[in-house]
Design a protein around this motif. Structure first.
Motif, PDB file in Angstrom:
ATOM      1  N   THR A   1       2.528   1.582  -3.580  1.00 56.36           N
ATOM      2  CA  THR A   1       1.591   1.904  -4.646  1.00 56.36           C
ATOM      3  C   THR A   1       0.756   3.145  -4.359  1.00 56.36           C
ATOM      4  O   THR A   1       0.027   3.610  -5.229  1.00 56.36           O
TER       5      THR A   1
ATOM      6  N   GLY B   1       0.815  -1.213   0.000  1.00 53.72           N
ATOM      7  CA  GLY B   1       0.000   0.000   0.000  1.00 53.72           C
ATOM      8  C   GLY B   1       0.843   1.256   0.000  1.00 53.72           C
ATOM      9  O   GLY B   1       0.523   2.236  -0.676  1.00 53.72           O
TER      10      GLY B   1
ATOM     11  N   ASP C   1      -1.671   3.235  -2.207  1.00 59.59           N
ATOM     12  CA  ASP C   1      -3.029   2.781  -1.906  1.00 59.59           C
ATOM     13  C   ASP C   1      -3.259   2.889  -0.393  1.00 59.59           C
ATOM     14  O   ASP C   1      -2.867   2.007   0.372  1.00 59.59           O
ATOM     15  N   ASP C   2      -3.897   3.980   0.005  1.00 49.87           N
ATOM     16  CA  ASP C   2      -4.115   4.230   1.429  1.00 49.87           C
ATOM     17  C   ASP C   2      -5.008   3.165   2.069  1.00 49.87           C
ATOM     18  O   ASP C   2      -4.816   2.806   3.229  1.00 49.87           O
ATOM     19  N   ARG C   3      -5.970   2.672   1.304  1.00 48.46           N
ATOM     20  CA  ARG C   3      -6.884   1.666   1.844  1.00 48.46           C
ATOM     21  C   ARG C   3      -6.136   0.368   2.154  1.00 48.46           C
ATOM     22  O   ARG C   3      -6.328  -0.229   3.211  1.00 48.46           O
ATOM     23  N   MET C   4      -5.282  -0.070   1.237  1.00 48.20           N
ATOM     24  CA  MET C   4      -4.520  -1.294   1.468  1.00 48.20           C
ATOM     25  C   MET C   4      -3.555  -1.113   2.637  1.00 48.20           C
ATOM     26  O   MET C   4      -3.380  -2.008   3.451  1.00 48.20           O
ATOM     27  N   GLN C   5      -2.961   0.050   2.727  1.00 45.88           N
ATOM     28  CA  GLN C   5      -2.046   0.328   3.824  1.00 45.88           C
ATOM     29  C   GLN C   5      -2.797   0.284   5.157  1.00 45.88           C
ATOM     30  O   GLN C   5      -2.297  -0.276   6.131  1.00 45.88           O
TER      31      GLN C   5
END
Length: 59
Positions: free
Chosen positions: A25, A22, A27-31
């Motif tokens: 990439t 996250g 990607d705040d949601r994945m992090q």
């Protein structure tokens, strides 16, 4: 070591991977999911520690 320790370690590893991906990439949601998985893993390991302490104290 019991199942909680193993599950906790797996959750922490999965969370660290998600957090890293996250971050790379953007990607705040994945992090955020990775951080939640890591926290869940730490909680499971704490439960495992309590279970171990109870087992040792009843011997």
């Amino acid at each position: 070591m019991d199942k909680q320790h193993i599950k906790g370690a797996m959750d922490k590893a999965k969370g660290a991977a998600k957090d890293a991906v996250g971050k790379v990439t953007g990607d705040d949601r994945m992090q955020a999911e990775g951080k939640m998985d890591k926290a869940k893993g730490e909680a499971r390991q704490a439960v495992g520690d309590v279970k171990d302490a109870v087992r040792k104290s009843t011997r």
